[in-house]
Design a protein around this motif. Structure first.
Motif, PDB file in Angstrom:
ATOM      1  N   GLY A   1       2.154 -49.760  54.515  1.00 26.07           N
ATOM      2  CA  GLY A   1       3.143 -49.303  55.501  1.00 26.07           C
ATOM      3  C   GLY A   1       4.147 -50.372  55.841  1.00 26.07           C
ATOM      4  O   GLY A   1       4.608 -51.094  54.943  1.00 26.07           O
ATOM      5  N   ALA A   2       4.449 -50.473  57.126  1.00 23.27           N
ATOM      6  CA  ALA A   2       5.490 -51.413  57.566  1.00 23.27           C
ATOM      7  C   ALA A   2       5.176 -51.939  58.954  1.00 23.27           C
ATOM      8  O   ALA A   2       4.427 -51.310  59.716  1.00 23.27           O
ATOM      9  N   ILE A   3       5.755 -53.101  59.248  1.00 25.76           N
ATOM     10  CA  ILE A   3       5.609 -53.720  60.575  1.00 25.76           C
ATOM     11  C   ILE A   3       7.017 -54.054  61.072  1.00 25.76           C
ATOM     12  O   ILE A   3       7.797 -54.691  60.346  1.00 25.76           O
ATOM     13  N   MET A   4       7.340 -53.600  62.287  1.00 26.39           N
ATOM     14  CA  MET A   4       8.654 -53.891  62.881  1.00 26.39           C
ATOM     15  C   MET A   4       8.461 -54.527  64.249  1.00 26.39           C
ATOM     16  O   MET A   4       7.432 -54.346  64.882  1.00 26.39           O
ATOM     17  N   PRO A   5       9.491 -55.249  64.742  1.00 28.88           N
ATOM     18  CA  PRO A   5       9.407 -55.729  66.128  1.00 28.88           C
ATOM     19  C   PRO A   5       9.330 -54.523  67.074  1.00 28.88           C
ATOM     20  O   PRO A   5      10.026 -53.518  66.847  1.00 28.88           O
ATOM     21  N   GLY A   6       8.517 -54.639  68.116  1.00 29.02           N
ATOM     22  CA  GLY A   6       8.454 -53.569  69.118  1.00 29.02           C
ATOM     23  C   GLY A   6       9.696 -53.591  69.999  1.00 29.02           C
ATOM     24  O   GLY A   6      10.504 -54.520  69.943  1.00 29.02           O
ATOM     25  N   PHE A   7       9.805 -52.562  70.849  1.00 29.42           N
ATOM     26  CA  PHE A   7      11.004 -52.442  71.699  1.00 29.42           C
ATOM     27  C   PHE A   7      11.151 -53.670  72.603  1.00 29.42           C
ATOM     28  O   PHE A   7      12.242 -54.253  72.708  1.00 29.42           O
ATOM     29  N   ALA A   8      10.055 -54.087  73.236  1.00 30.02           N
ATOM     30  CA  ALA A   8      10.122 -55.229  74.166  1.00 30.02           C
ATOM     31  C   ALA A   8      10.491 -56.508  73.420  1.00 30.02           C
ATOM     32  O   ALA A   8      11.258 -57.339  73.909  1.00 30.02           O
ATOM     33  N   MET A   9       9.991 -56.624  72.195  1.00 30.97           N
ATOM     34  CA  MET A   9      10.280 -57.820  71.386  1.00 30.97           C
ATOM     35  C   MET A   9      11.781 -57.876  71.060  1.00 30.97           C
ATOM     36  O   MET A   9      12.398 -58.938  71.068  1.00 30.97           O
ATOM     37  N   MET A  10      12.372 -56.723  70.821  1.00 31.75           N
ATOM     38  CA  MET A  10      13.813 -56.675  70.509  1.00 31.75           C
ATOM     39  C   MET A  10      14.627 -57.115  71.726  1.00 31.75           C
ATOM     40  O   MET A  10      15.544 -57.934  71.640  1.00 31.75           O
ATOM     41  N   VAL A  11      14.258 -56.613  72.902  1.00 35.36           N
ATOM     42  CA  VAL A  11      14.976 -56.991  74.131  1.00 35.36           C
ATOM     43  C   VAL A  11      14.754 -58.474  74.420  1.00 35.36           C
ATOM     44  O   VAL A  11      15.688 -59.217  74.745  1.00 35.36           O
ATOM     45  N   ASN A  12      13.491 -58.913  74.223  1.00 35.98           N
ATOM     46  CA  ASN A  12      13.182 -60.337  74.466  1.00 35.98           C
ATOM     47  C   ASN A  12      13.951 -61.259  73.529  1.00 35.98           C
ATOM     48  O   ASN A  12      14.389 -62.340  73.908  1.00 35.98           O
ATOM     49  N   ALA A  13      14.114 -60.802  72.278  1.00 35.17           N
ATOM     50  CA  ALA A  13      14.826 -61.641  71.293  1.00 35.17           C
ATOM     51  C   ALA A  13      16.272 -61.862  71.738  1.00 35.17           C
ATOM     52  O   ALA A  13      16.790 -62.983  71.666  1.00 35.17           O
ATOM     53  N   LEU A  14      16.903 -60.796  72.236  1.00 38.76           N
ATOM     54  CA  LEU A  14      18.293 -60.943  72.714  1.00 38.76           C
ATOM     55  C   LEU A  14      18.330 -61.853  73.944  1.00 38.76           C
ATOM     56  O   LEU A  14      19.196 -62.726  74.070  1.00 38.76           O
ATOM     57  N   PHE A  15      17.339 -61.685  74.832  1.00 42.18           N
ATOM     58  CA  PHE A  15      17.290 -62.500  76.057  1.00 42.18           C
ATOM     59  C   PHE A  15      17.075 -63.974  75.708  1.00 42.18           C
ATOM     60  O   PHE A  15      17.801 -64.855  76.172  1.00 42.18           O
ATOM     61  N   LYS A  16      16.128 -64.243  74.808  1.00 39.32           N
ATOM     62  CA  LYS A  16      15.797 -65.644  74.503  1.00 39.32           C
ATOM     63  C   LYS A  16      16.842 -66.286  73.593  1.00 39.32           C
ATOM     64  O   LYS A  16      17.055 -67.483  73.606  1.00 39.32           O
ATOM     65  N   GLY A  17      17.537 -65.441  72.822  1.00 38.60           N
ATOM     66  CA  GLY A  17      18.463 -65.992  71.840  1.00 38.60           C
ATOM     67  C   GLY A  17      19.891 -66.142  72.342  1.00 38.60           C
ATOM     68  O   GLY A  17      20.754 -66.607  71.595  1.00 38.60           O
ATOM     69  N   THR A  18      20.137 -65.774  73.603  1.00 39.62           N
ATOM     70  CA  THR A  18      21.524 -65.837  74.101  1.00 39.62           C
ATOM     71  C   THR A  18      21.578 -66.485  75.483  1.00 39.62           C
ATOM     72  O   THR A  18      20.556 -66.582  76.177  1.00 39.62           O
ATOM     73  N   ALA A  19      22.780 -66.846  75.882  1.00 41.10           N
ATOM     74  CA  ALA A  19      22.945 -67.490  77.197  1.00 41.10           C
ATOM     75  C   ALA A  19      23.059 -66.454  78.309  1.00 41.10           C
ATOM     76  O   ALA A  19      22.578 -66.655  79.418  1.00 41.10           O
ATOM     77  N   LYS A  20      23.631 -65.312  77.999  1.00 39.57           N
ATOM     78  CA  LYS A  20      24.018 -64.414  79.097  1.00 39.57           C
ATOM     79  C   LYS A  20      23.272 -63.080  79.139  1.00 39.57           C
ATOM     80  O   LYS A  20      23.347 -62.365  80.117  1.00 39.57           O
ATOM     81  N   LEU A  21      22.545 -62.722  78.053  1.00 39.89           N
ATOM     82  CA  LEU A  21      21.966 -61.362  78.055  1.00 39.89           C
ATOM     83  C   LEU A  21      20.682 -61.327  78.876  1.00 39.89           C
ATOM     84  O   LEU A  21      19.816 -62.174  78.713  1.00 39.89           O
ATOM     85  N   PRO A  22      20.538 -60.315  79.739  1.00 39.73           N
ATOM     86  CA  PRO A  22      19.354 -60.199  80.611  1.00 39.73           C
ATOM     87  C   PRO A  22      18.245 -59.398  79.953  1.00 39.73           C
ATOM     88  O   PRO A  22      18.464 -58.746  78.926  1.00 39.73           O
ATOM     89  N   LEU A  23      17.069 -59.473  80.555  1.00 38.10           N
ATOM     90  CA  LEU A  23      15.994 -58.538  80.186  1.00 38.10           C
ATOM     91  C   LEU A  23      16.338 -57.221  80.868  1.00 38.10           C
ATOM     92  O   LEU A  23      16.663 -57.200  82.055  1.00 38.10           O
TER      93      LEU A  23
END
Ligand SMILES: Nc1ncnc2c1ncn2[C@@H]1O[C@H](COP(=O)(O)OP(=O)(O)O)[C@@H](O)[C@H]1O
Ligand SMILES: CC(C)(COP(=O)(O)O)[C@@H](O)C(=O)NCCC(=O)O
Ligand SMILES: [K+]
Length: 255
Positions: free
Chosen positions: A143-165
């Protein structure tokens, strides 16, 4: 009666069941226990019924906590502990390079899908990660493994200066007018789209239309968006079926 522990990277679902049909279940953070006594304290605060001296079944994708269940089985259980592992379940052919690698939650999902939905299924489990399982003609094909929804939001939060959770929920439209809706569209709507894309390609590998089953803590997000049925107790039933197959063959804990 059997005690089931579905240990995921975010939550551990604790369930008491008699025959694998009804489950009295409670959900705790996997980070919240490190010893058998802490775990037992949770159970005593949740269950009114007697939960001592029972066999326990563990589906764990967090190896660091596995030892807790060995001690729990010895001190509070009847000494029997069953860890779900693909290599211990020979009623299914695990047609992948390394069956031992398959996450126990995925193994449970496949066991339950085959028993309850037949030999041609696609199972999607929405948790910390989103996993996709392919059961074709009764054989597990991978099958397949993908980032979960929370992981996607967290990635944007941790990877940027301004994006919130932001709150985890799909956005009703696809053109966001503020930062929160932009993130919800890109991290949640788009992830649902990715699931649909992968399913579309997997379905082409089937001769007959497979059953599509959604499960896991965030399966509710795809309700009325992705074809298929939502079955929240699939993993727990898979754990019970594994136990039915393996009971009386348990090794004593800490052997
Ligand atoms: N009762 C609940 N309380 C909190 N979160 C819940 C609950 N039910 C579902 N969820 C959702 O389920 C997610 C965890 O899903 P789960 O499948 O348990 O993850 P994992 O198996 O990776 O630990 C949480 O992040 C939350 O969004
Ligand atoms: C992919 C997973 C992290 C999903 O776990 P979860 O989201 O339930 O915490 C887990 O199934 C896992 O660790 N799998 C091992 C690798 C594999 O299945 O190939
Ligand atoms: K899971």
């Amino acid at each position: 009666m059997v005690l089931l522990f579905d240990v995921g990277n975010t939550h551990t679902t604790i369930a008491l069941t008699r025959e694998g049909k009804e489950f009295e279940k409670y959900r705790i953070s996997t980070s919240k226990y490190e010893t058998e006594d802490e775990l037992y304290a949770f159970l005593k605060s949740f269950f009114k019924d007697y939960v001592e001296n029972l066999p326990i079944v563990v589906s764990s994708v967090v190896p660091s906590v596995n030892v807790v269940f060995e001690y729990f089985a010895q001190k509070y259980g009847n000494g029997e502990v069953y860890f779900v592992r693909a290599q211990d379940y020979d009623k299914i052919i695990w047609n992948v390079h390394y069956p031992k690698e398959i996450g126990a939650d995925r193994v449970c999902d496949v066991i339950a899908a085959k028993k309850d939905y037949g030999n041609n299924c696609i199972v999607i489990d929405y948790g910390t990660a989103i996993t996709i399982e392919v059961l074709r003609d009764g054989v597990y094909e991978g099958g397949a493994i993908m980032p979960g929804f929370a992981m996607m939001v967290n990635a944007l939060f941790k990877g940027t200066a301004k994006l919130p959770l932001v709150e985890l929920k799909p956005y009703p439209t696809f053109i966001g007018k503020d930062t929160e809706s932009n993130i919800q569209i890109g991290a949640i709507n788009a992830t649902i789209g990715a699931v649909k894309y992968v399913i579309e390609h997997i379905v082409k590998e089937f001769r007959e239309a497979p059953r599509i089953i959604h499960t896991g803590g965030q399966s509710v997000f795809v309700k009325n968006i992705v074809d298929g049925i939502i079955d929240k107790d699939l993993t727990l039933r898979g754990m019970y079926y594994f136990y039915e197959e393996k009971k009386n063959t348990a090794r004593k804990p800490l052997d």
